[in-house]
Motif scaffolding. Structure first.
Motif, mmCIF file in Angstrom:
data_model
loop_
_atom_site.group_PDB
_atom_site.id
_atom_site.type_symbol
_atom_site.label_atom_id
_atom_site.label_comp_id
_atom_site.label_asym_id
_atom_site.label_seq_id
_atom_site.Cartn_x
_atom_site.Cartn_y
_atom_site.Cartn_z
ATOM 1 N N ILE A 1 -35.861 27.540 1.429
ATOM 2 C CA ILE A 1 -37.084 27.996 1.867
ATOM 3 C C ILE A 1 -38.120 27.179 1.648
ATOM 4 C CG2 ILE A 1 -38.402 30.159 1.956
ATOM 5 C CD1 ILE A 1 -35.854 31.574 1.542
ATOM 6 N N SER A 2 -38.597 26.658 0.583
ATOM 7 C CA SER A 2 -39.630 26.058 0.058
ATOM 8 C C SER A 2 -39.671 24.627 0.884
ATOM 9 C CB SER A 2 -39.486 25.521 -1.415
ATOM 10 O OG SER A 2 -40.720 24.730 -1.737
ATOM 11 N N SER A 3 -38.464 23.962 1.274
ATOM 12 C CA SER A 3 -38.393 22.860 1.775
ATOM 13 C C SER A 3 -38.664 22.968 3.180
ATOM 14 C CB SER A 3 -36.939 22.248 1.878
ATOM 15 O OG SER A 3 -36.822 21.010 2.548
ATOM 16 N N ILE A 4 -37.907 24.110 3.942
ATOM 17 C CA ILE A 4 -38.257 24.442 5.341
ATOM 18 C C ILE A 4 -39.682 24.836 5.617
ATOM 19 C CG2 ILE A 4 -37.843 26.277 7.112
ATOM 20 C CD1 ILE A 4 -35.121 26.707 6.089
ATOM 21 N N MET A 5 -40.454 25.684 4.886
ATOM 22 C CA MET A 5 -42.022 25.729 4.866
ATOM 23 C C MET A 5 -42.673 24.344 4.708
ATOM 24 S SD MET A 5 -41.881 29.032 5.555
ATOM 25 C CE MET A 5 -43.633 29.133 5.447
ATOM 26 N N ARG A 6 -42.366 23.430 4.294
ATOM 27 C CA ARG A 6 -43.019 22.175 4.262
ATOM 28 C C ARG A 6 -42.738 21.449 5.582
ATOM 29 N NH1 ARG A 6 -41.223 21.805 -1.170
ATOM 30 N NH2 ARG A 6 -39.477 20.246 -0.627
ATOM 31 N N ILE A 7 -41.832 21.903 6.440
ATOM 32 C CA ILE A 7 -41.709 21.255 7.811
ATOM 33 C C ILE A 7 -43.025 21.447 8.628
ATOM 34 C CG2 ILE A 7 -40.330 21.046 9.950
ATOM 35 C CD1 ILE A 7 -37.969 21.783 8.362
ATOM 36 N N GLN A 8 -43.472 20.418 9.210
ATOM 37 C CA GLN A 8 -44.653 20.561 10.030
ATOM 38 C C GLN A 8 -44.614 21.537 11.189
ATOM 39 O OE1 GLN A 8 -47.500 19.632 8.841
ATOM 40 N NE2 GLN A 8 -46.567 19.120 7.218
ATOM 41 N N THR A 9 -43.402 21.164 12.085
ATOM 42 C CA THR A 9 -43.401 21.800 13.430
ATOM 43 C C THR A 9 -42.546 23.223 13.237
ATOM 44 O OG1 THR A 9 -41.361 20.566 13.929
ATOM 45 C CG2 THR A 9 -43.273 19.549 14.592
ATOM 46 N N THR A 10 -42.893 23.895 14.229
ATOM 47 C CA THR A 10 -42.323 25.460 14.525
ATOM 48 C C THR A 10 -40.645 25.049 14.841
ATOM 49 O OG1 THR A 10 -44.282 26.401 15.034
ATOM 50 C CG2 THR A 10 -42.163 27.581 15.314
ATOM 51 N N GLU A 11 -40.697 24.117 15.626
ATOM 52 C CA GLU A 11 -39.220 23.719 16.248
ATOM 53 C C GLU A 11 -38.357 23.417 15.186
ATOM 54 O OE1 GLU A 11 -36.117 24.069 18.720
ATOM 55 O OE2 GLU A 11 -38.086 24.896 19.234
ATOM 56 N N GLY A 12 -38.910 22.626 14.284
ATOM 57 C CA GLY A 12 -38.228 22.042 13.137
ATOM 58 C C GLY A 12 -37.995 22.947 12.153
ATOM 59 N N LYS A 13 -38.771 24.004 11.737
ATOM 60 C CA LYS A 13 -38.437 25.124 10.811
ATOM 61 C C LYS A 13 -37.466 25.823 11.600
ATOM 62 C CE LYS A 13 -43.148 25.551 8.983
ATOM 63 N NZ LYS A 13 -44.305 26.349 9.001
#
Length: 312
Positions: A222-234
């Motif tokens: 979850i911590s790694s996902i939250m660092r993704i910049q784009t909403t689509e990437g998350k």
């Protein structure tokens, strides 16, 4: 005289459900439906992964192992349940009871350990994508799977072996619709101290420790996902682990109640409801969750149906 009395118990009576005929008919239809869907869904998952080259990845390799454990779990319990629902004599032999304990314990502990391996796979895929091919190589995946089956086989052999050494001199009524460790231990007329100790140790390792490892893995994910910049990437990153997260949450909620709670506080009525969830409902829902929520599996399923229709 005492030895003769202790050898009288050669079978157990399973008091699982109501004796009302309409209710038994309803339960028979429900369990038969769940068993059929569980077998069909899990076999379908195994066939799809084997036949589709696009699914030859670590995640689906572990999914095949999960499908096999699901089939062992439901097959160790439901056929006997269906038999007892259509017969007046709701009994199971001593050997049959021990066999149920063995295979059920093997499958339940196997799934808990496998969930941790699957969580680690998702952790590597999302947190260390550049090293995924080396950290989750074919050799490592096979070693993890062999470890799961071997450790759980050793655990169930020890616990079932300890149960076999117990003496059951009456009563022989199990207030459950199958044999599992908590209600069977309550019937022993000899000390279950060692059994209780080993059960607690197994609970700590398979349930508590693996639950904590899974939680830690998902904290990093979850911590790694939250660092993704784009909403689509998350969304794309979360979609790769959402099915596993749903299955893990559902399974741990039921298993924690059934096996982690103390033997002395075991509630037969509540235990029956929980047992239905992890022996019948969970093995049925697992393939559906992974199929409906996974684009790769849905695509492989469409190709499979297209291949069959063209062959016809």
């Amino acid at each position: 005289m005492l030895l003769r009395n202790q050898t009288l118990v050669t079978e157990f009576i399973l008091q699982g459900f109501s004796d009302s005929i309409p209710i038994r008919i309803l339960l028979f239809g429900t369990f038969f439906f769940l068993y059929t869907i569980a077998l069909t869904g899990n076999i379908l998952i195994i066939v799809l992964v084997i036949r589709s080259s696009s699914l030859h990845t670590p995640m689906y390799f572990f999914l095949v192992n999960l499908a096999m454990l699901d089939m062992i779990c439901t097959t160790s319990v439901l056929p006997k349940v269906l038999e007892n629902l259509v017969t007046e004599k709701k009994t199971i032999s001593y050997g049959g009871c021990m066999a149920q304990v063995y295979f059920l314990t093997w499958s339940v502990s196997g799934e808990l350990l496998l969930f941790t391996a699957m969580a680690y796979d998702r952790y590597v895929a999302i947190c260390h994508p550049l090293h995924y091919s080396t950290m989750m190589s074919k050799k490592i995946c096979v070693l993890l799977a062999v470890g799961v089956w071997s450790i759980c086989g050793l655990n169930t052999t020890i616990n079932t072996g300890l149960m076999i050494r117990l003496l059951f001199c009456g009563p022989n009524i199990i207030n459950q619709f199958f044999c599992e460790i908590p209600p069977v231990l309550l019937l022993s007329c000899t000390s279950t101290y060692v059994n209780n100790i080993m059960t607690v140790l197994a609970d700590v390792f398979f349930s508590v420790l693996n639950f904590l490892l899974t939680i830690v893995s998902y904290c990093f994910i979850i911590s790694s996902i939250m660092r993704i910049q784009t909403t689509e990437g998350k969304k794309r990153a979360f979609s790769t682990c959402s099915s596993h997260l749903i299955v893990v949450t559902m399974y741990y909620c039921t298993v924690f109640y059934a096996y982690v709670s103390p033997i002395s506080s075991y509630s037969p009525e509540n235990g029956k409801v929980v047992a239905v969830l992890y022996t019948a409902v969970s093995p049925t829902l697992n393939p559906l969750i992974y199929t409906l929520r996974n684009k790769d599996v849905r695509e492989a399923l469409r190709k499979g149906f297209r291949f069959v229709s063209e062959g016809l």
